[in-house]
Design an enzyme around this catalytic site. Structure first.
Site, PDB file in Angstrom:
ATOM      1  N   ASP A 173       0.824  -1.207   0.000  1.00 32.94           N
ATOM      2  CA  ASP A 173       0.000   0.000   0.000  1.00 32.94           C
ATOM      3  C   ASP A 173       0.857   1.257   0.000  1.00 32.94           C
ATOM      4  O   ASP A 173       1.881   1.324   0.691  1.00 32.94           O
ATOM      5  CB  ASP A 173      -0.890  -0.023   1.243  1.00 32.94           C
ATOM      6  N   GLU A 215       1.578  -0.395  -5.016  1.00 37.42           N
ATOM      7  CA  GLU A 215       0.695   0.708  -5.384  1.00 37.42           C
ATOM      8  C   GLU A 215       1.577   1.947  -5.520  1.00 37.42           C
ATOM      9  O   GLU A 215       2.018   2.531  -4.532  1.00 37.42           O
ATOM     10  CB  GLU A 215      -0.372   0.939  -4.316  1.00 37.42           C
TER      11      GLU A 215
END
Length: 549
Positions: free
Chosen positions: A205, A255
């Site tokens: 993330d 990401e």
């Protein structure tokens, strides 16, 4: 798709599971691991290769689980660690690998480290794991710098003893200090913990945000390097992580929201991350020239490092594809989200069906977000039921992300328990049990397409050759294998020479491809370099936008 088993990730179709909204196994209105285990045969029949689980860890759920209090335990609302281990093993027996989500930029304010930091003294060792600073102004009443949270407002919160701590997201998500060796050791141990439990990969993330300029200067537009985005120190972190993954045969997907193609590609060097999300494709409008350019740019930026591209149409943070493609602005930008945007769902559904065949035909791996295979639209959540901090931090102007997180409609019957987010009354027509019996449904389209993608030679990782095409049309061949043609124009389009139609997103008309329709053909096209019609471009951003999870 005959790559060695160790290279499965280069061509995989990966299904994103947002556990809280996937399937409710115990009937309390919240999705859980029991529900996922019950639906594993559905996912195997769908034809995907792996499951990516958004955070299922212990969390106060201030930000949908991305505020993690304990990385080594499952939140009781979802189940137990033992149940997660069973799920991983059961999925693998059905041919489904598991990818877990690690959130390295920050933890929950309920994490044991942060609780200790609040109890510790200013300048003490507990606070060194985070970014605590004295404030500015005569009494320290002003934040240490002018950084803004990704959710709106200041990125700093003051604690009772007068110091401030940094949080690039919500105040409940204090940022970790990645220059501290204990932070690095802890996350490498977390990776080992999950690899030892059988996971095949890790999604990272906000992968470009971990490192901060130690001086924590004010933000200056255009300043290079950025004080907290894409700093060079990150690459040493990910090289260490790669060594851990290689020891277990694990893979990473990052990401990484970055506008600079060369900087983006650095994360995909052979000793760093295996893949990263192609978020430019996700944000691109339904326009032929823009789509072709985005595809070309993605393939070009991956080529020098030998990494496969990834293709994503939507996820748990963005407006669902059916809704986005039914609007005047078919691109995606967090800054333009608003309540009451007019939407033509019939048009959006037709385009989403075509986009499914387009994305599944491109080289590399592809990610599907739960409900995408059902053609779910974005739900407009009553304001009194919204839970996303983006809504509250924006003062109520941003509808937030709850509209794409509504629990899935498995049956046409209403759920026995009220879901944690309300299902629209008209979602009965989207129910999986109804669609499974309908040969024209979105679910049938996805099942058929994923089956062909797995069995038809030429799909997955490999070459792409653009073919001559008319105005508003994208056409390409996958090596000597299938041909994909997508008509984004206003008039029906002819098809290139072919042996057979493998699959179409909608009915053909007298052998021609109607507008907003895609088709897969068996038969080799003629290589060419024809450009799509530029006047069909729509408004909307197609590049990697701001930093988002």
């Amino acid at each position: 798709m005959s790559a060695p088993d160790s290279d499965w990730w280069r061509s995989a179709a990966i299904y994103q599971v947002y556990v809280r909204s996937f399937a409710d196994g115990d009937g309390d209105g919240t999705g859980d691991l029991a529900g996922v285990r019950e639906k594993l045969p559905y996912l195997a029949e769908l034809g995907v290769d792996a499951l990516w689980f958004t955070p299922w860890y212990v969390s106060p759920l201030a930000d949908g689980g991305y505020d993690v209090a304990d990385y080594r335990a499952i939140d009781p609302a979802f189940g137990t660690l033992a149940e997660a281990e069973k799920l991983i093993a059961e999925a693998r027996r059905l041919g489904l690998r598991t990818i877990v989500d690690i959130v390295p930029n920050h933890v929950s304010d309920r994490h044991v480290w942060f609780r200790a930091a609040l109890l510790g003294r200013p300048g003490g060792p507990e606070r060194a794991l985070f970014h605590f600073r004295r404030g500015r102004g005569t009494g320290g009443e002003l934040p240490p710098n002018d950084w803004e949270s990704e959710f709106g407002g200041s990125a700093w919160t003051r604690v009772p003893d007068g110091e401030w701590y940094l949080h690039l997201f919500a105040p409940e998500q204090p940022d970790l200090n990645w220059s501290h060796p204990a932070v690095r050791r802890e996350h490498e141990d977390i990776l080992r913990f999950w690899f030892e439990r059988g996971v095949a990969g890790v999604r990272i993330d906000s992968a470009a945000l971990l490192a901060k300029d130690p001086a924590l200067p004010d933000f200056e537009p255009g300043r290079d390097p950025h004080p907290y985005v894409d700093r060079d120190e990150l690459h040493g972190i990910y090289r260490s992580w790669r060594a851990v993954a290689d020891a277990y045969g694990g893979v990473f997907v990052g990401e990484v929201w970055l506008p600079d193609s060369e900087r983006f590609a650095r994360y995909l060097r052979p000793d760093e991350l295996h893949t990263a999300f192609n978020l430019g494709f996700l944000a691109c409008p339904w326009a032929p020239a823009r789509l072709r350019r985005t595809i070309d740019e993605a393939l070009a930026e991956h080529a020098p490092v030998g990494a496969p591209a990834t293709w994503v149409l939507c996820n748990h943070d963005v407006t669902r594809t059916v809704t986005r493609y039914g609007r005047a602005d078919t691109g995606f930008d967090f800054a333009t989200k608003s309540f009451g945007t007019p939407t033509d769902l019939t048009l959006g559904t037709r385009r989403a069906r075509a986009a499914a065949l387009l994305s599944l035909a491109l080289p590399g791996s592809v990610y599907l977000y739960q409900g995408e295979e059902l053609g779910l639209p974005e739900a407009e959540i009553p304001r009194e039921r919204i839970q996303d901090p983006m809504y509250f931090r924006s003062g109520g102007s941003d509808p937030g992300r709850d509209g794409c997180r509504v629990p899935l409609p498995w049956t046409a019957a209403r759920p026995a328990a009220e879901p944690w987010l309300p299902q629209p009354r008209d979602w009965t027509s989207y129910a999986a049990d109804r669609q499974a019996a309908d040969p024209a449904s979105m679910l049938t389209l996805y099942r058929t397409a994923l089956g062909l993608r797995r069995t038809e030679p030429g799909f997955g990782d490999g070459p792409l050759t653009w073919l001559p095409s008319g105005p508003g049309v994208l056409a390409f061949a996958r090596g000597d294998g299938p041909v994909c043609v997508v008509n984004l124009g206003r008039e029906p389009a002819g098809l290139p020479p072919h042996e057979a139609v493998l699959l179409a997103s909608g009915p053909l008309t007298a052998g021609e491809l109607p507008p907003d329709t895609a088709v897969w053909l068996r038969g080799r096209g003629v290589p060419g370099t024809a450009q799509p019609d530029a006047d069909a471009e729509a408004a909307g951003g197609g590049g990697r936008g701001g930093v988002r999870r």
